[in-house]
Design a protein around this motif. Structure first.
Motif, PDB file in Angstrom:
ATOM      1  N   SER A 105      -9.108  -0.206  -2.857  1.00 57.10           N
ATOM      2  CA  SER A 105      -8.127  -1.296  -2.881  1.00 57.10           C
ATOM      3  C   SER A 105      -7.959  -1.846  -4.295  1.00 57.10           C
ATOM      4  CB  SER A 105      -8.552  -2.408  -1.927  1.00 57.10           C
ATOM      5  OG  SER A 105      -9.778  -2.994  -2.332  1.00 57.10           O
ATOM      6  N   LEU A 106      -9.021  -1.860  -5.074  1.00 58.10           N
ATOM      7  CA  LEU A 106      -8.917  -2.285  -6.471  1.00 58.10           C
ATOM      8  C   LEU A 106      -8.013  -1.347  -7.260  1.00 58.10           C
ATOM      9  CD1 LEU A 106      -9.796  -4.092  -8.827  1.00 58.10           C
ATOM     10  CD2 LEU A 106     -11.822  -2.658  -9.073  1.00 58.10           C
ATOM     11  N   VAL A 107      -8.156  -0.049  -7.025  1.00 54.75           N
ATOM     12  CA  VAL A 107      -7.312   0.932  -7.710  1.00 54.75           C
ATOM     13  C   VAL A 107      -5.851   0.765  -7.294  1.00 54.75           C
ATOM     14  CG1 VAL A 107      -6.857   3.402  -7.988  1.00 54.75           C
ATOM     15  CG2 VAL A 107      -9.211   2.578  -7.994  1.00 54.75           C
ATOM     16  N   VAL A 108      -5.613   0.593  -6.007  1.00 56.95           N
ATOM     17  CA  VAL A 108      -4.237   0.459  -5.514  1.00 56.95           C
ATOM     18  C   VAL A 108      -3.581  -0.802  -6.060  1.00 56.95           C
ATOM     19  CG1 VAL A 108      -2.845   0.110  -3.446  1.00 56.95           C
ATOM     20  CG2 VAL A 108      -4.648   1.808  -3.447  1.00 56.95           C
ATOM     21  N   MET A 109      -4.315  -1.916  -6.028  1.00 56.93           N
ATOM     22  CA  MET A 109      -3.737  -3.166  -6.522  1.00 56.93           C
ATOM     23  C   MET A 109      -3.473  -3.094  -8.027  1.00 56.93           C
ATOM     24  SD  MET A 109      -3.161  -5.144  -4.029  1.00 56.93           S
ATOM     25  CE  MET A 109      -3.630  -5.461  -2.326  1.00 56.93           C
ATOM     26  N   THR A 110      -4.318  -2.384  -8.762  1.00 56.07           N
ATOM     27  CA  THR A 110      -4.064  -2.186 -10.188  1.00 56.07           C
ATOM     28  C   THR A 110      -2.798  -1.373 -10.403  1.00 56.07           C
ATOM     29  OG1 THR A 110      -6.448  -2.243 -10.616  1.00 56.07           O
ATOM     30  CG2 THR A 110      -5.050  -1.332 -12.338  1.00 56.07           C
ATOM     31  N   ALA A 111      -2.603  -0.354  -9.572  1.00 52.27           N
ATOM     32  CA  ALA A 111      -1.381   0.449  -9.671  1.00 52.27           C
ATOM     33  C   ALA A 111      -0.139  -0.407  -9.390  1.00 52.27           C
ATOM     34  CB  ALA A 111      -1.446   1.619  -8.696  1.00 52.27           C
ATOM     35  N   ILE A 112      -0.220  -1.278  -8.405  1.00 52.62           N
ATOM     36  CA  ILE A 112       0.932  -2.141  -8.080  1.00 52.62           C
ATOM     37  C   ILE A 112       1.226  -3.095  -9.231  1.00 52.62           C
ATOM     38  CG2 ILE A 112       1.719  -3.969  -6.540  1.00 52.62           C
ATOM     39  CD1 ILE A 112       0.141  -2.586  -4.299  1.00 52.62           C
ATOM     40  N   ALA A 113       0.177  -3.718  -9.790  1.00 51.70           N
ATOM     41  CA  ALA A 113       0.382  -4.654 -10.900  1.00 51.70           C
ATOM     42  C   ALA A 113       0.979  -3.940 -12.112  1.00 51.70           C
ATOM     43  CB  ALA A 113      -0.942  -5.315 -11.276  1.00 51.70           C
TER      44      ALA A 113
ATOM     45  N   LEU B 227       5.339  -7.464  -1.888  1.00 52.93           N
ATOM     46  CA  LEU B 227       5.383  -6.848  -0.565  1.00 52.93           C
ATOM     47  C   LEU B 227       4.443  -5.655  -0.473  1.00 52.93           C
ATOM     48  CD1 LEU B 227       9.204  -6.987   0.237  1.00 52.93           C
ATOM     49  CD2 LEU B 227       7.381  -8.340   1.276  1.00 52.93           C
ATOM     50  N   ALA B 228       4.360  -4.869  -1.554  1.00 51.43           N
ATOM     51  CA  ALA B 228       3.439  -3.737  -1.553  1.00 51.43           C
ATOM     52  C   ALA B 228       1.990  -4.210  -1.469  1.00 51.43           C
ATOM     53  CB  ALA B 228       3.658  -2.886  -2.805  1.00 51.43           C
ATOM     54  N   ALA B 229       1.646  -5.231  -2.262  1.00 49.43           N
ATOM     55  CA  ALA B 229       0.279  -5.762  -2.227  1.00 49.43           C
ATOM     56  C   ALA B 229      -0.040  -6.362  -0.866  1.00 49.43           C
ATOM     57  CB  ALA B 229       0.104  -6.808  -3.329  1.00 49.43           C
ATOM     58  N   LEU B 230       0.918  -7.089  -0.295  1.00 47.11           N
ATOM     59  CA  LEU B 230       0.710  -7.658   1.032  1.00 47.11           C
ATOM     60  C   LEU B 230       0.576  -6.568   2.084  1.00 47.11           C
ATOM     61  CD1 LEU B 230       0.634 -10.167   2.864  1.00 47.11           C
ATOM     62  CD2 LEU B 230       3.128 -10.050   3.003  1.00 47.11           C
ATOM     63  N   GLY B 231       1.343  -5.494   1.943  1.00 46.14           N
ATOM     64  CA  GLY B 231       1.233  -4.394   2.897  1.00 46.14           C
ATOM     65  C   GLY B 231      -0.133  -3.750   2.878  1.00 46.14           C
ATOM     66  N   VAL B 232      -0.697  -3.545   1.682  1.00 44.60           N
ATOM     67  CA  VAL B 232      -2.047  -2.985   1.584  1.00 44.60           C
ATOM     68  C   VAL B 232      -3.073  -3.922   2.224  1.00 44.60           C
ATOM     69  CG1 VAL B 232      -3.859  -2.298  -0.032  1.00 44.60           C
ATOM     70  CG2 VAL B 232      -1.489  -1.622  -0.458  1.00 44.60           C
TER      71      VAL B 232
END
Length: 327
Positions: free
Chosen positions: A151-159, A185-190
Motif C-alpha cells: 500500500s505504501l508503494v501504491v500510494m507513492t505511485a498515486i502521489a 479517488l484512486a487513493a480512496l479506492g485502494v
C-alpha cells in the motif's frame, strides 16, 4: 500497566519474602517471557533483518555501483530476487521476512533499469509497475506486513502521478482540480479495497488498512495545504475539507468506528483549518501586530485540537462503538 512494578510495591508495602514475591509473579505469569513474544520475536527480528538488507540493496543501487559492470549489477539484483522467491517456496515458515526481501528487491531491480537505461518513464510508472509485479507475491503470502508495504508503494505511485500531471510540480492550482480529484479517488479506492471483505480475504490486517487510510488522508491534506498557500487559494482546499469531513463522519459511526484512522483524519482536518486561518490572518486584509496574529493562531489551533481530542474520546467511549481494526 507495569504489573511487575505493582508486585514490587506490594512486596515493599506488606513486607513479603522473596518466596512470596516469586509466588505472586508465578500467579500472574510474570516469571517467564510471554508465550506470544517467544513465538513472534524471532520472526519479527528476521523480518527486520530482511527489511534492512532490502533497504541496503536499494541504497546501493542509488549509489550507482560505479565499481561494478552493468551485467554484474543486473545479475546480483536478479539473484537477490530469485533467492528471496525461492526461499519463500522452500521455507514457508520464513515467508514474512523473505517476502519482504523480495518486495524490496523488485523495487531495487526496477530502480536499476530506470537509472541505467533511462527508459523515459515517469517515476510514478516505475512505482506502478513495482506494485503490479509485487501484487501476485502479496496475494500469495497473505501477510499484513507485505500488504502494508504494498500500500505504501501504491500510494507513492498515486502521489507521483498527481505531481506528474500537475506540471511536475507540487502545486494545487485551479486548472489541476481534476487531476487531484482523480488522485484522491484512486487513493480512496485502494483504502476501501483493503478495508472491505476482499481485503480481509486477501490477508490484509490492521496495519495494512491503517497505512492505506493514513496515506490517503495525508495526500488530501497535503493537497489542501498546497491550495491554501499558493499564489491564490483554490477550490481544492474546500474540496479537501469536504472529503476529510465525510471520511470523519464515516469513521465515527458506531458500525464502522476506527479510532486510529479517525484520529488521522481529524488531524488532517485540524491542519487544513489552521492553515486556512493562517492564510486569512497573514495574507488577508487583517490588521494588528504580527505577534498578536501569531498568538491568535496558536490559541485557535490549541483550542481546535483540544476540542477534537475531546470529541474523539467521547466517540470512543460511546456505548455501541467498537474498534473494528483493533489488534
Amino acid at each position: 500497566m507495569d504489573w511487575r512494578g505493582v508486585v514490587a510495591d506490594g512486596v515493599r508495602a506488606y513486607g513479603l519474602s522473596d518466596a512470596q514475591r516469586l509466588e505472586l509473579l508465578a500467579l500472574g505469569r510474570l516469571d517467564r517471557e510471554p508465550a506470544l513474544l517467544q513465538m513472534r520475536l524471532p520472526l519479527l527480528l528476521a523480518g527486520l533483518a530482511c527489511l534492512l538488507c532490502g533497504l541496503g540493496l536499494i541504497f546501493a543501487i542509488a549509489a550507482n555501483w560505479s565499481g561494478l559492470a552493468r551485467a554484474t549489477q543486473f545479475g546480483l539484483l536478479q539473484a537477490a530476487l530469485g533467492l528471496g522467491v525461492l526461499g519463500v517456496i522452500v521455507r514457508p515458515s520464513l515467508c514474512l521476512p523473505l517476502g519482504l526481501w523480495s518486495l524490496l528487491a523488485i523495487g531495487g531491480l526496477l530502480a536499476f533499469f530506470g537509472q541505467t537505461y533511462q527508459t523515459g518513464a515517469d517515476t510514478w510508472q516505475l512505482f506502478a509497475l513495482w506494485a503490479g509485479l509485487a501484487l501476485p507475491l502479496v496475494l500469495g503470502l497473505r501477510s499484513d506486513v507485505l500488504w502494508a508495504g504494498w500500500s505504501l508503494v501504491v500510494m507513492t505511485a498515486i502521489a507521483l502521478w498527481v505531481a506528474a500531471h500537475a506540471g511536475h510540480r507540487w502545486r494545487a492550482e485551479a486548472d489541476d482540480v481534476v487531476v487531484h480529484l482523480l488522485g484522491w479517488l484512486a487513493a480512496l479506492g485502494v483504502a476501501l479495497a483493503l478495508h472491505g471483505d476482499w481485503g480481509r480475504r486477501a490477508g490484509c490486517g490492521v496495519w495494512a488498512r491503517r497505512t492505506a487510510a493514513c496515506l490517503a488522508a495525508g495526500l488530501v491534506t497535503a493537497t489542501a495545504l498546497a491550495a491554501l498557500f499558493g499564489r491564490e487559494p483554490t477550490v481544492q482546499a474546500l474540496l479537501a475539507l469536504l472529503a476529510l469531513g465525510a471520511a470523519a463522519w464515516a469513521l465515527a459511526r458506531p458500525d464502522g468506528f476506527d479510532l486510529f484512522n479517525l484520529s488521522a483524519v481529524a488531524l488532517g482536518l485540524n491542519v487544513v483549518l489552521v492553515g486556512g486561518l493562517a492564510r486569512l490572518l497573514f495574507n488577508g486584509p487583517s490588521g494588528g501586530a504580527p505577534f498578536g496574529r501569531f498568538l491568535l493562531l496558536g490559541l485557535a489551533a490549541a483550542g481546535l485540537l483540544a476540542a477534537t481530542v475531546g470529541g474523539v474520546l467521547r466517540l470512543a467511549r460511546r456505548p455501541g462503538s467498537r474498534e473494528g481494526d483493533d489488534l
